[in-house]
Write a protein that holds these residues in place. Structure first.
Motif, short mmCIF file in Angstrom:
data_model
loop_
_atom_site.label_atom_id
_atom_site.label_comp_id
_atom_site.label_asym_id
_atom_site.label_seq_id
_atom_site.Cartn_x
_atom_site.Cartn_y
_atom_site.Cartn_z
N PRO A 169 0.37 3.71 -2.27
CA PRO A 169 1.38 4.52 -2.96
C PRO A 169 2.80 4.03 -2.73
CG PRO A 169 -0.20 5.94 -1.88
CD PRO A 169 -0.50 4.54 -1.44
N PHE A 170 3.08 3.61 -1.51
CA PHE A 170 4.41 3.07 -1.20
C PHE A 170 4.68 1.83 -2.05
CE2 PHE A 170 6.72 -0.11 1.37
CZ PHE A 170 7.95 0.50 1.39
N ALA A 171 3.67 0.95 -2.10
CA ALA A 171 3.82 -0.28 -2.89
C ALA A 171 3.99 0.06 -4.37
CB ALA A 171 2.60 -1.18 -2.68
N ILE A 172 3.25 1.05 -4.83
CA ILE A 172 3.35 1.46 -6.24
C ILE A 172 4.77 1.90 -6.57
CG2 ILE A 172 2.66 3.23 -7.91
CD1 ILE A 172 -0.12 3.18 -6.53
N ARG A 173 5.33 2.71 -5.71
CA ARG A 173 6.69 3.20 -5.93
C ARG A 173 7.71 2.07 -6.01
NH1 ARG A 173 8.79 8.72 -5.07
NH2 ARG A 173 10.86 7.92 -4.67
N VAL A 174 7.64 1.19 -5.01
CA VAL A 174 8.64 0.12 -4.96
C VAL A 174 8.46 -0.83 -6.14
CG1 VAL A 174 9.51 -1.80 -3.61
CG2 VAL A 174 8.78 0.28 -2.46
#
Lengths: 331, 508
Positions: free
Chosen positions: B135-140
Motif C-alpha cells: 500500500p505504501f508503494a502504491i501511494r507513492v
C-alpha cells in the motif's frame, strides 16, 4: 493543519507531565496490565490508601522484563519504592545488580501455599501460576497426559518465543526439568509439529482461539478466566504426569527507597487476605495464601505437582538454554 | 539557521544513543556473534525475505498505481489511498488475527488454495509484508504517475505512440527516478519487522536481526550485543538502501499546472486488468479489518470507555505533535539541502534525515533514555522524547516525499525568486508554502499515522497518566481481553482514517 493544534497539544502534554510530578508517598513500579482498570492495581490502591492514610502512585511498564530493565537502568536515580511483578526467573539478575533490599515480612506468620516453599529474604511472592498447555475440550476428548506424549505426538502446538516472552522461558525451563541433557532432541521432535512460535502470549493465545492449534502454552488458570468471563468451560488445561513448572510473581523493596517502612507495609498488604482475594480474579493467577476464598471456577482447575529448578539455577542457565533451544529448533 | 539546527538534532540523538549504550557496555562492541553459524543464518534469512517481499510488493503496486493514476473511472480512489495508510497503524496482533482469518487453517480463502496450503513459513511472511508495504508503494508510485505532465501525454497521443512505446518513453523515465527509492524503503521496512515474521514465519527458523536486537536489548540487557547487531543492520541494510537510492534520482519534469486533468487513453485489456487488481487489492486490505467487525461489535460494550477516550486523546495529541515536528525538521533540513549544489553535502544531509529508517527504534529509545537519565526525570519529561523520537522515526518518510517537490520548486522558480528578492516569511507564505501544500498534507498524513501507531517508543518513555491507544490495546490483549483489544484496534484505525480525511479535505 495549523499551529493552534500543535500548541494545544503541547499544553496538553505539559499538563499531563505536571500532574504526575506531584510526588506520591509511595511509588510502585509494576507492569502495565497490573494497573489497568481491569487489573488488580486500582482496587489495591484504594484499599491500601485507606489503610495507610498515604498516597500511592503506580508506574507501569510493558511487562516484567521491562520492569527489571527499567530499575536496572535507573539505578540510584530510580523513584521506585516498591517493585511489583518481577518473576522468579529474573530474581537472580535483580539480586546480582543490587537493586533490592531485604524486607521485613515474616512468612511464618502467614499460611503460605506449601508448594511455593518460600523463604527468600528480599522477594515476596504475591501470586503464582503453573504453566500448562490449554486445549479445546469440544475438539479433543482425550488430551495428552504428559509432556512426553505432547512432544512425541503429532498434535499442532503453538508456544511463545523464550527470547521475547516469559511463558516461552517457562517452557524452556519445563523441558529442561523433564528431559535434562536430552532437551535438545526433545525440542527437535516438538519442532516437527509446532505450528509457530510467537513473540508474545497474546498472539499465541489468539491464534489458538482461532483454531490454528490443538494446544497452546499458557497457565493452569486460563480456564478460570473463560468460566468466569465467557461462561464456558470448553478450554481446559492438560494435566501432565511429569509435573508442571511454576511462575512465581514477586515484589521487592527498592534498594534506593527513602521510605522503607511504608514500602514494607505495602509488601505486607500484598500478602493480606484482602489483597490475595483481589489478585486472582483480576490478574488470573493463583493466590499465595492457603486461606483465600475464590470463585468456584478456581476449584475446577487442575492441581499439578510442582517441578523445576530454583530461581538462581534458572537465572544462571537461561542464556545456555535459549541457545540450546535456538540451535535445536532452527535445524 | 534552522537547517543546521535540524541536521544537528537528527545526528546528535543517534550519536548520543549509540554512545550511551557503548559507554554502558564497557568492553565496547561485542563481535562474538560473528563466529556463530546462527547469526549468519539470521542475516541471510533477513535479507532473503526482505528482498522477496519488496519485489512482490512492487509487482503488485506498479500496475495498480498506474491504474489509479490513469483510469478516471475507478470509484473510491480517495478512500482507497487512505486505506493504504492504515496499515501503518495496524497493531501486529490485529494483522496476524486478520490474516489467520483469511489464510489460516479454517480461513475464508484457504479452501481455494489447495490441499498443501500452509500459511506458516515464507508464504505467511510474504503475505504479511505485501499487506504492510505494497500500500505504501502504491501511494507513492501512483503519485509519481500523476505527476507526469499533461503535455507529455498529449504529445505521445499526437505522435500515435503505442502503449509500450509510451510506457518506455513517457512513463518509465518518471518511474525510474522513484522506483529504486521505493524499493529500498520497502526492503528496509521488511528487513526490520519481527513480530509478524515470527508469528507467521512458523518459528525461529524465520528470525530476523531485529528479533536478535530486541532480545539483546530487552531480555538479556546486553548493550554490546545489541550495538553490534545494530551496527550490522546499519551497514548491511543501510548500505543496500544507499545502493538502491543511487539508482534513483530527481528529475524536473515541467511546471505543474492545476486543473488540467487530461489523461491518455489506456487499452481496454490494461484497463480491465487494472480494475480487477484494484478490487482484489482493496478486498485484500479490507478483509482483515472486516473480519474483526463481528468480534469487535460484541466486545465494544465491554470496553473501558472513559479510559479509551483519554487514551485516544493522548494518542492524537502525541501523533499530531510528532507529525508537525517531523515536517518542520524535514523542511529545515531541505532548506539547507537546497542551499548546496554539490552532491556530497546533499548526500550527507540526506543520510542525516534517512538513517533513522535503519537504526532500530529500540536502540534509539533506550540509548537516549540512558544518555539523559542522570539529568532528566523521564517520568515527567518523557513526553518530549516520545514526540521527538516519533518525529525522527517518521522523518525518512517525510523527507523522501518532500524532496522531489522541493527540487521541482527550485527548478521552476529559483531564477524568478532571485529576481524578486523574496525572502523569509513572505517567501514562505506567498510562494513556497502554497506550492508545497499538497505535498505537506500528504507527508503530514503519513507521519501522523506512523506516530499514532507507535508502541515501542512509548514503551520506554511512557507514563501511566498519558496512556495511548496502542498501549491500551497491548494491555487488553495481554490479559485475555482479546475481543476488546480487537474493538480498540478498530477504533484506532477509525481515528487514523478520520484524521486522514481531515488532512486531505480542503483541496482547493
Amino acid at each position: 493543519m495549523n499551529i493552534r493544534h500543535s500548541l494545544a497539544c503541547a499544553a496538553f502534554a505539559l499538563a499531563a507531565g505536571q500532574a504526575s510530578a506531584a510526588a506520591a508517598d509511595l511509588t510502585v513500579y509494576t507492569y502495565e496490565s497490573f494497573i489497568s482498570s481491569w487489573g488488580p492495581g486500582p482496587e489495591l490502591k484504594t484499599r491500601f490508601e485507606a489503610q495507610c492514610g498515604c498516597t500511592l502512585e503506580f508506574v507501569g511498564v510493558e511487562d516484567g522484563v521491562a520492569l527489571l530493565n527499567r530499575v536496572r537502568l535507573e539505578g540510584a536515580n530510580t523513584r521506585a519504592d516498591v517493585i511489583v511483578g518481577l518473576d522468579d526467573s529474573l530474581i537472580k539478575d535483580v539480586r546480582t545488580h543490587g537493586l533490592v533490599q531485604p524486607h521485613s515480612v515474616d512468612f511464618a506468620s502467614i499460611p503460605m501455599v506449601a508448594a511455593l516453599a518460600w523463604a527468600d529474604d528480599s522477594f515476596v511472592p504475591f501470586d503464582f501460576g503453573y504453566f500448562a498447555f490449554i486445549y479445546d475440550h469440544q475438539k479433543i476428548g482425550a488430551p495428552v497426559d504428559s509432556l512426553a506424549a505432547l512432544i512425541d505426538g503429532n498434535a499442532r502446538v503453538i508456544y511463545q518465543d523464550p527470547r521475547t516472552s516469559t511463558p516461552g522461558l517457562g517452557l524452556l525451563h519445563w523441558v529442561r526439568a523433564v528431559y535434562g541433557d536430552e532437551a535438545p532432541a526433545a525440542w527437535t521432535r516438538l519442532a516437527r509439529h509446532t505450528v509457530t512460535v510467537t513473540s508474545g502470549w497474546s498472539e499465541a493465545y489468539n491464534m489458538f482461539l482461532q483454531g490454528e492449534a490443538d494446544y497452546v502454552l499458557s497457565y493452569t488458570t486460563s480456564p478460570a478466566y473463560h468460566i468466569v468471563s465467557d461462561g464456558t468451560d470448553r478450554y481446559r488445561a492438560a494435566h501432565f504426569a511429569e509435573g508442571h513448572v511454576a511462575q512465581v510473581e514477586v515484589a521487592a523493596l527498592s534498594a534506593h527507597t527513602d521510605n522503607p517502612a511504608l514500602a514494607n507495609r505495602f509488601l505486607a498488604f500484598l500478602l493480606s487476605r484482602e489483597a490475595q482475594e483481589i489478585i486472582p480474579v483480576t490478574n488470573w493467577m493463583l493466590p499465595v495464601r492457603d486461606d483465600v476464598k475464590l470463585p468456584e471456577a478456581f476449584d475446577r482447575l487442575i492441581r499439578p505437582a510442582r517441578i523445576g529448578f530454583s530461581a538462581d539455577e534458572i537465572g544462571a542457565s537461561r542464556s545456555i538454554w535459549v541457545r540450546e533451544w535456538r540451535e535445536a529448533v532452527s535445524r | 539557521m534552522p537547517g543546521v539546527l535540524a541536521v544537528f538534532v537528527m545526528l546528535a540523538i543517534s550519536v548520543a544513543a549509540v554512545l550511551a549504550l557503548a559507554v554502558r557496555s564497557d568492553a565496547g562492541v561485542s563481535t562474538a556473534l560473528l563466529r556463530e553459524r546462527w547469526f549468519w543464518h539470521v542475516l541471510q534469512f533477513s535479507l532473503w525475505q526482505a528482498l522477496l517481499s519488496a519485489v512482490l510488493s512492487l509487482v503488485i503496486a506498479l500496475p495498480l498505481a498506474r491504474a489509479l493514476a490513469l483510469d478516471p473511472h475507478l470509484r473510491g480512489r480517495a478512500w482507497f489511498l487512505r486505506l493504504c495508510l492504515l496499515c501503518f497503524v495496524m497493531p501486529s496482533l490485529v494483522l496476524i488475527t486478520g490474516l489467520v482469518t483469511l489464510f489460516g487453517r479454517s480461513g475464508w480463502i484457504t479452501p481455494l488454495l489447495g490441499e498443501g496450503w500452509q500459511l506458516y513459513g515464507l508464504p505467511g511472511i510474504l503475505i504479511a509484508h505485501v499487506y504492510l508495504n505494497a500500500p505504501f508503494a502504491i501511494r507513492v508510485l501512483s503519485h509519481r504517475w500523476q505527476s507526469i505532465p499533461v503535455d507529455a501525454w498529449k504529445i505521445s497521443a499526437q505522435l500515435g505512440l503505442s502503449g509500450w512505446q509510451r510506457f518506455w518513453l513517457v512513463e518509465w523515465p518518471v518511474l525510474r527516478t522513484a522506483l529504486p527509492g521505493v524499493f529500498g524503503f520497502v526492503f528496509l521496512l521488511c528487513f526490520n519487522s519481527f513480530a509478524v515474521v515470527l508469528a507467521l514465519g512458523g518459528g525461529p527458523r524465520a528470525t530476523t536481526l531485529e528479533v536478535a536486537i530486541y532480545q539483546a536489548l530487552k531480555f538479556d540487557f546486553n548493550p554490546p550485543e545489541a550495538l553490534f547487531l545494530a551496527c550490522m543492520q546499519l551497514v548491511v541494510a543501510g548500505g543496500l538502501f544507499a545502493l538502491f537510492s543511487r539508482w534513483g534520482g530527481l528529475q524536473w519534469l515541467v511546471a505543474a499546472r492545476a486543473g488540467d486533468a487530461w489523461r491518455p487513453h489506456v487499452g481496454s485489456l490494461a484497463k480491465w486488468c487494472g480494475r480487477a487488481l484494484y478490487v482484489a487489492v482493496a478486498l485484500f486490505l479490507l478483509m482483515p479489518i472486516v473480519s474483526l467487525l463481528p468480534v469487535a461489535a460484541l466486545a465494544g460494550g465491554a470496553l473501558p470507555w472513559s479510559e479509551i477516550a483519554r487514551a485516544s486523546a493522548m494518542s492524537i495529541g502525541f501523533a499530531l505533535a510528532a507529525a508537525l515536528l517531523a515536517v518542520l525538521l524535514a523542511l529545515a533540513a531541505l532548506s539547507l539541502w537546497r542551499h548546496f549544489d554539490d552532491a556530497l553535502r546533499r548526500r550527507l544531509i540526506e543520510a542525516a534525515a534517512l538513517h533513522h529508517l535503519v537504526i532500530p527504534g529500540m536502540v534509539l529509545s533506550v540509548g537516549l533514555y540512558v544518555f539523559l537519565m542522570a539529568w532528566v526525570n523521564w517520568l515527567d519529561w518523557g513526553w518530549i522524547a516520545i514526540v521527538l523520537l516519533n518525529a525522527l522515526i517518521a522523518l525518512p518518510f517525510v523527507f523522501v516525499q518532500l524532496k522531489p517537490s522541493m527540487f521541482e520548486y527550485d527548478a521552476q522558480y529559483r531564477q524568478l525568486l532571485a529576481d524578486l528578492g523574496l525572502q523569509g516569511w513572505r517567501h514562505w507564505r506567498l510562494v513556497l508554502g502554497p506550492f508545497l501544500e499538497p505535498a505537506l498534507r500528504r507527508v503530514l498524513a503519513i507521519a501522523f499515522v506512523l506516530a499514532l501507531g507507535d508502541f515501542a517508543v512509548f514503551g520506554i518513555f511512557g507514563n501511566p497518566s498519558w496512556h495511548t491507544l496502542p498501549w491500551m490495546i497491548h494491555a487488553l490483549a495481554g490479559s485475555y481481553r482479546l475481543d476488546e483489544a480487537a474493538a480498540a484496534s478498530l477504533l484506532l484505525l477509525a481515528l487514523a482514517l478520520g484524521a486522514l480525511c481531515l488532512l486531505e479535505r480542503e483541496r482547493a
